[in-house]
Design a protein around this motif. Sequence first.
Motif, PDB file in Angstrom:
ATOM      1  N   ARG A  53       0.862  -1.179   0.000  1.00  0.00           N
ATOM      2  CA  ARG A  53       0.000   0.000   0.000  1.00  0.00           C
ATOM      3  C   ARG A  53       0.904   1.237   0.000  1.00  0.00           C
ATOM      4  N   TYR A  54       0.793   2.039  -1.050  1.00  0.00           N
ATOM      5  CA  TYR A  54       1.529   3.283  -1.162  1.00  0.00           C
ATOM      6  C   TYR A  54       0.627   4.406  -0.657  1.00  0.00           C
ATOM      7  N   GLY A  55       1.185   5.364   0.060  1.00  0.00           N
ATOM      8  CA  GLY A  55       0.367   6.453   0.552  1.00  0.00           C
ATOM      9  C   GLY A  55       1.192   7.586   1.123  1.00  0.00           C
ATOM     10  N   SER A  80       4.303   0.099 -11.358  1.00  0.00           N
ATOM     11  CA  SER A  80       4.841   0.283 -12.708  1.00  0.00           C
ATOM     12  C   SER A  80       5.934   1.348 -12.712  1.00  0.00           C
ATOM     13  N   LEU A  81       5.806   2.402 -11.891  1.00  0.00           N
ATOM     14  CA  LEU A  81       6.879   3.394 -11.778  1.00  0.00           C
ATOM     15  C   LEU A  81       8.136   2.757 -11.178  1.00  0.00           C
ATOM     16  N   HIS A  82       7.950   1.870 -10.202  1.00  0.00           N
ATOM     17  CA  HIS A  82       9.095   1.195  -9.589  1.00  0.00           C
ATOM     18  C   HIS A  82       9.757   0.245 -10.585  1.00  0.00           C
ATOM     19  N   ARG A  86      11.657   4.584 -12.107  1.00  0.00           N
ATOM     20  CA  ARG A  86      11.374   6.004 -11.885  1.00  0.00           C
ATOM     21  C   ARG A  86      11.235   6.352 -10.413  1.00  0.00           C
ATOM     22  N   ILE A  87      11.038   5.333  -9.555  1.00  0.00           N
ATOM     23  CA  ILE A  87      11.025   5.578  -8.109  1.00  0.00           C
ATOM     24  C   ILE A  87      11.923   4.552  -7.435  1.00  0.00           C
ATOM     25  N   THR A  88      12.438   4.923  -6.274  1.00  0.00           N
ATOM     26  CA  THR A  88      13.293   4.029  -5.501  1.00  0.00           C
ATOM     27  C   THR A  88      12.732   3.895  -4.095  1.00  0.00           C
ATOM     28  N   LEU A  89      13.106   2.814  -3.432  1.00  0.00           N
ATOM     29  CA  LEU A  89      12.679   2.563  -2.055  1.00  0.00           C
ATOM     30  C   LEU A  89      13.864   2.778  -1.134  1.00  0.00           C
ATOM     31  N   ARG A 102      10.498   4.317   2.580  1.00  0.00           N
ATOM     32  CA  ARG A 102      10.272   5.657   2.038  1.00  0.00           C
ATOM     33  C   ARG A 102      10.402   5.557   0.526  1.00  0.00           C
ATOM     34  N   VAL A 103       9.485   6.180  -0.192  1.00  0.00           N
ATOM     35  CA  VAL A 103       9.483   6.157  -1.652  1.00  0.00           C
ATOM     36  C   VAL A 103       9.953   7.513  -2.146  1.00  0.00           C
ATOM     37  N   ARG A 104      10.899   7.498  -3.070  1.00  0.00           N
ATOM     38  CA  ARG A 104      11.425   8.749  -3.638  1.00  0.00           C
ATOM     39  C   ARG A 104      11.529   8.603  -5.146  1.00  0.00           C
ATOM     40  N   ALA A 105      11.483   9.744  -5.796  1.00  0.00           N
ATOM     41  CA  ALA A 105      11.706   9.755  -7.242  1.00  0.00           C
ATOM     42  C   ALA A 105      13.173   9.421  -7.499  1.00  0.00           C
TER      43      ALA A 105
END
Length: 123
Positions: A53-55, A80-82, A86-89, A102-105
């Motif tokens: 769950r992303y939020g 799909s971005l991951h 396009r995004i990193t954890l 934590r999710v970042r571009a």
Amino acid sequence: MTPLTSGNAYAPHDRRPARPVSGTRISAPDTARIIADPSTPVFVTVQADGRRRYGYWRPYDPTTGQGGCYVALPTDECDSLHAAGRITLGEPVVDPSRTTYRVRAARTPARPLRSVPARALAA
């Protein structure tokens, strides 16, 4: 001292029912924009059964009277971005029943400069 009628000293005075901030689904460009905004920390929680769950937290806006709640982002869009890089954890925070990241571009490398044609240098 008079007793509190609600039984809770911190109960809000406004008793309107909670309603969703937005009735529409967040689009893919909006999802990418929200994640790329450094002032909006986005997290993904992975449950022990593998569900993700992303939020993020939407702060309260007194002018509109909306916000002050967690907002879920579309899992398929974020996955799909991951997958596209396009995004990193970030570093995991592990609890017995879940792991939170934590999710970042993702930082994209700078494009190489265009080479100047030789005839432009000779002029």
